[in-house]
Design an enzyme around this catalytic site. Sequence first.
Site, short mmCIF file in Angstrom:
data_model
loop_
_atom_site.label_atom_id
_atom_site.label_comp_id
_atom_site.label_asym_id
_atom_site.label_seq_id
_atom_site.Cartn_x
_atom_site.Cartn_y
_atom_site.Cartn_z
N ARG A 182 0.87 -1.16 0.00
CA ARG A 182 0.00 0.00 0.00
C ARG A 182 0.92 1.22 0.00
O ARG A 182 1.99 1.17 0.61
CB ARG A 182 -0.89 0.06 1.25
CG ARG A 182 -2.06 -0.91 1.22
CD ARG A 182 -3.09 -0.48 0.21
NE ARG A 182 -4.25 -1.37 0.15
CZ ARG A 182 -4.35 -2.43 -0.66
NH1 ARG A 182 -3.34 -2.76 -1.45
NH2 ARG A 182 -5.44 -3.17 -0.68
N GLU B 100 -4.11 7.24 -4.86
CA GLU B 100 -4.09 6.64 -6.20
C GLU B 100 -5.25 7.23 -7.00
O GLU B 100 -6.39 7.04 -6.58
CB GLU B 100 -4.26 5.12 -6.11
CG GLU B 100 -2.97 4.43 -5.69
CD GLU B 100 -3.16 2.96 -5.34
OE1 GLU B 100 -2.25 2.38 -4.74
OE2 GLU B 100 -4.24 2.39 -5.68
N HIS C 39 -1.73 0.28 -9.79
CA HIS C 39 -2.31 -0.71 -8.88
C HIS C 39 -2.94 -1.88 -9.65
O HIS C 39 -4.15 -2.12 -9.57
CB HIS C 39 -3.34 -0.07 -7.94
CG HIS C 39 -3.59 -0.90 -6.71
ND1 HIS C 39 -4.06 -0.35 -5.53
CD2 HIS C 39 -3.45 -2.22 -6.45
CE1 HIS C 39 -4.19 -1.32 -4.62
NE2 HIS C 39 -3.82 -2.45 -5.16
#
Lengths: 282, 271
Positions: free
Chosen positions: B189, B218, B237
Amino acid sequence: MSKKVQAIYLWWHKPVIDQELLQSLPNLKVIANSGVGMDHLDLKLVASFGVKMANAPNAVSSSTADTGMGLLLASARRLVEGYHIAISAGMEYCEADFLGVEVTGATLGIIGMGNIGYKIALGAKAFEMNILYHNRTRRKEQEEQAVGATYCEKMDSLLQRADFVMVVVSLTPQTHKLIGKREMELMKPTATLINISRGAVIDQEALVTALQTGVIRAAALDVTYPGPLPRDHTLLKLKNVIITPHLGIKTDKATYMITEEAVENILAALNGLPIPSEVLPS
Amino acid sequence: MWYHKPVINEELLQSLPNLKIVASSGVGIDHLDPNLLSRYGVKLSNTPFVVSTDTADLGMALMLASSRRLVEGYQMAVSPDTEYFPADWLGAELSGATLGIVGMGTIGYKVAERAKAFEMKILYHNRNQRNKEEESAVGAIYCKKIEDLLHQSDFVLLSVNLTAQTHKLIGKRELELMKPTATLINISRGLVVDQDALVEALHNKVIKAAALDVTYPEPLPRDHPLLKLKNVIITPHIGSATKKTRRLMMENMTESIQAGLTGLPIPNEVL
């Protein structure tokens, strides 16, 4: 000066070894190549001048195999496209749409199971890939079992079953345009073609068509013909192509080892001893 | 729930009196408050195991891409200005290099299995040491102190979950303990890394490079320095982004929802 030259260490195909050069170096005894491929040399011509030739087959394996796996992974997971999306200014995209294909558990077909091809198989095994291979000669059973590789006597059978086709052959008259329109049409439409051999092993025009029409999913090429390609070449513009600048052996370690191998070959030749990796004209 | 949407807060929970279950895609639940959900009697599930191999594969992809300068290489290969490929342009080998895995859970272990085939030396740091069989299967050496791992690693890969303890786990101090030739890879993360410290470390060559599948937030703001650094690869991601895995995730979530609605034991329930 030219009478003093006894050895040439050929770095990235330079200097060009032609009749003129060979005639101007009467005391040349050996040409040591930086790398394993010898397709840029006229072996018969060099031999006709009584000059020995050597390549560096051992130093290139790890780094080239890693390049193959790196390209396979980057293509499967659309790493370069993903990077551009991640950094581009103001580009909207729908995350849920951005999908790649799985590597773990997929089928890898290795065309050319020499030193480099075998190292790739070792890497692929750790990704639990199902490994098929095609080679001029079949490997020993132990070697096959160590990597869980299945021999495909007919290349067609490999092409039909593989999710990833990795081309790892040397360039010879037999492997020139080995992968053409017919071979690409045998491949799955979801398959990826990876080339770490020489550009001329693939029919580039056929590849462009295959990629544009969805005959195969994607390609990743460390080598092209020529390298670099003309700046207006279609391959440079296709989203489903990753091209890298022939970086197969471009690591500190590999270039060092290649030079060591070349020096060994040169010293052996100059001392009239057997040359460790001598290459003879076939 | 996909990609942290919708945001689950008091307001939403109050407006949905009949809500029985939240099925979250992926394994991370750092974006959710399990206590809050529990107060409203709402169950929670995730999809822990199906994402593991794809995420490990992406970790390897980032490590290979970064070490061999794949993205830079691509840009050179397609750039309109390229006339030839320079001979002194080099990357780094994986074989013989040391990989330090921070967080040796399912994903971290799968990375170790893959890295072993590339003849890497493997160190790991984890809350608990793995058993001897597991360690020897991948040739991994336990580093009780994360400092020891950071000192020795050529590649530091983060595969921890985000908790209060792992928040900014890698900060200025940790980055300075790393080799100046080392690469940081993050598939956990964004918040596990102190991003400002990372920017500074990359800028000042305290570490060599970074490859990040995750950032905070993000996506990053479009003017963020991380987007401009040559020695950084960022991916959006995509750790679990393959057709097959997304399908499996959806199947898992559906199963959990159906169980939640019929009062049966919930697969992949998060307690």
